[in-house]
Structure formats: C-alpha cells, structure tokens
Write a protein that holds these residues in place. Structure first.
Motif, PDB file in Angstrom:
ATOM      1  N   GLN A 187      48.027  85.071   0.167  1.00 41.41           N
ATOM      2  CA  GLN A 187      48.340  84.140  -0.614  1.00 41.41           C
ATOM      3  C   GLN A 187      49.375  83.114   0.009  1.00 41.41           C
ATOM      4  OE1 GLN A 187      50.851  88.051  -1.823  1.00 41.41           O
ATOM      5  NE2 GLN A 187      50.182  87.974  -4.366  1.00 41.41           N
TER       6      GLN A 187
ATOM      7  N   SER B 222      42.135  82.012  -4.748  1.00 42.25           N
ATOM      8  CA  SER B 222      41.934  82.775  -5.941  1.00 42.25           C
ATOM      9  C   SER B 222      41.408  84.339  -6.490  1.00 42.25           C
ATOM     10  CB  SER B 222      41.967  81.847  -7.084  1.00 42.25           C
ATOM     11  OG  SER B 222      42.898  80.445  -6.986  1.00 42.25           O
ATOM     12  N   ASN B 223      40.289  83.627  -5.897  1.00 38.65           N
ATOM     13  CA  ASN B 223      38.872  84.693  -6.142  1.00 38.65           C
ATOM     14  C   ASN B 223      38.883  85.416  -5.145  1.00 38.65           C
ATOM     15  OD1 ASN B 223      38.041  83.186  -8.086  1.00 38.65           O
ATOM     16  ND2 ASN B 223      36.200  82.575  -6.768  1.00 38.65           N
ATOM     17  N   ARG B 224      39.194  85.728  -4.467  1.00 40.13           N
ATOM     18  CA  ARG B 224      39.710  86.314  -2.927  1.00 40.13           C
ATOM     19  C   ARG B 224      41.027  86.929  -3.516  1.00 40.13           C
ATOM     20  NH1 ARG B 224      38.353  85.097   2.790  1.00 40.13           N
ATOM     21  NH2 ARG B 224      38.893  87.164   2.888  1.00 40.13           N
TER      22      ARG B 224
ATOM     23  N   GLU C 107      42.579  87.523  -6.500  1.00 44.19           N
ATOM     24  CA  GLU C 107      42.196  88.440  -7.727  1.00 44.19           C
ATOM     25  C   GLU C 107      41.533  90.028  -7.048  1.00 44.19           C
ATOM     26  OE1 GLU C 107      39.864  88.406 -11.812  1.00 44.19           O
ATOM     27  OE2 GLU C 107      41.085  86.197 -10.949  1.00 44.19           O
ATOM     28  N   ALA C 108      40.263  89.809  -6.497  1.00 42.13           N
ATOM     29  CA  ALA C 108      39.917  90.614  -5.330  1.00 42.13           C
ATOM     30  C   ALA C 108      40.642  91.942  -5.260  1.00 42.13           C
ATOM     31  CB  ALA C 108      38.327  90.318  -5.168  1.00 42.13           C
TER      32      ALA C 108
ATOM     33  N   ASN D 228      43.726  92.101  -5.337  1.00 38.83           N
ATOM     34  CA  ASN D 228      44.784  92.928  -6.193  1.00 38.83           C
ATOM     35  C   ASN D 228      44.375  93.827  -6.791  1.00 38.83           C
ATOM     36  OD1 ASN D 228      47.656  91.523  -5.820  1.00 38.83           O
ATOM     37  ND2 ASN D 228      46.460  89.519  -7.316  1.00 38.83           N
ATOM     38  N   LEU D 229      43.155  93.467  -6.882  1.00 37.54           N
ATOM     39  CA  LEU D 229      41.708  94.437  -7.832  1.00 37.54           C
ATOM     40  C   LEU D 229      41.747  96.104  -7.155  1.00 37.54           C
ATOM     41  CD1 LEU D 229      40.861  95.681 -10.403  1.00 37.54           C
ATOM     42  CD2 LEU D 229      38.632  94.285  -9.808  1.00 37.54           C
TER      43      LEU D 229
END
Length: 190
Positions: free
Chosen positions: A46, A143-145, A147-148, A150-151
């Motif tokens: 972030q 952004s993809n990393r 999101e991953a 966060n999952l």
C-alpha cells in the motif's frame, strides 16, 4: 521403581490428554505469525501504491512548474532586452526585471526540489519486488498484488477464527476427568 513407572504412566496420559491443546496453541501461534507477516506485506504494498500515486501527481506538478519557470525566464529576457533598448528612465523596468528574477529563482528552487523528490519516489517504485514495466503496468501489478494479499489476509483470519473455535471442549472435560483420576492415583502412591 513401581512408583516411577506409575508416575511415568500418569504423566504420559496427561501428555496425551493435553496434546490437542498444544496442537491448537501451536497452530494458532503459527497462524498469528503468518497473519502479522501478511499485514506487514500489505502495508508495504500500500505504501508503494501511495508512492506511485504521489509520483504521478508530483510529475504533473513538476511539469507545470517547469513551464512556469520557462515563462518567467522568457519574461526576464524580454525585460532585459527592453531595458537595453529603452532610452530614458528604466527604473520601472529594472524593478519589474528584479521581481521577475526573484520569481524565476523561486520557481527554479521549487523545480529542483520536485525533481529530487521525483527521483526518490522513482527509486522507491523501482525497488518493489515483483513489479516492473511502465507506471500504468506497475500500478496494475500493485493493485493485483494488494487484492491477492487482502484475500490471503482474509483467509488467514478465517483460519485463525476456526482455530479459536476448535472443538476441544469435549476433550477438555475428558482430560480433566482423566487428570483428576490420575491425580488421585498419584496421591495414593505418596
């Protein structure tokens, strides 16, 4: 010797009875550590994404400052030329030129500071592991990393919650009964 053997049997039974608790404790400690590491990783990602946004904003601002500086330098040149070609009083022109030079210096300093900050942000962005390419590609990858991550964080929290809700209560009551029985056995030995 018989006492030692009985004591060993009792201690082994206690170890077997408490094994599920040790397993849950060990698993939750490992899951907690993994959760902390994932949170730290997310914070770094972030921060990198924030740096990328700051870089874009500062880059735009620096371009505007550069244009303003060029305009101000042009104004200084024009005033200098006008002073050199004017006959008569040039007091007003000299004052305007001095003001334009002061403004140009201020813009030059601002532009230099912005360029230094841009270089620092550029280095920070380049040092993000696993992210490369143009700024837009880097932003997409980040952004993809995020999101991953966060999952993964959500899954780790669920796993930790499941460990907290593990059904060891039935085993606990059996264990306390067994430990109580074994404790009476130890008392008889003494």
């Amino acid at each position: 010797m018989a006492r030692n053997l009985q004591l060993q049997v009792i201690l082994d039974a206690v170890d077997r009875a408490t094994a599920p608790f040790r397993q849950v404790t060990s698993a939750s400690a490992g899951a907690g550590q993994a959760l902390r590491e994932t949170r730290d990783h997310l914070k770094k990602l972030q921060a990198s994404q924030k740096d990328l946004g700051s870089f874009k904003d500062l880059s735009r601002s620096s371009s505007n400052t550069e244009r303003a500086l060029e305009d101000q330098q042009r104004k200084v040149r024009e005033l200098t030329s006008e002073i050199n070609t004017t006959e008569g009083s040039t007091k007003r022109l000299v004052q305007q030129r001095a003001s334009a030079i002061k403004q140009a210096k201020k813009l030059k300093d601002q532009y230099g500071a912005e360029q230094q900050k841009l270089q620092s942000l550029r280095n920070s962005i380049r040092n993000v592991e696993g992210v490369s390419g143009s700024l837009s590609q880097r932003q997409r990858q980040l952004s993809n990393r995020i999101e991953a991550t966060n999952l993964r964080l959500l899954n780790q929290k669920k796993a930790l919650d499941l460990l907290g809700k593990a059904d060891v209560s039935g085993r606990f009551s059996k264990m306390t009964t067994e430990v109580g029985r074994l404790g009476r056995g130890i008392a008889m030995l003494g």
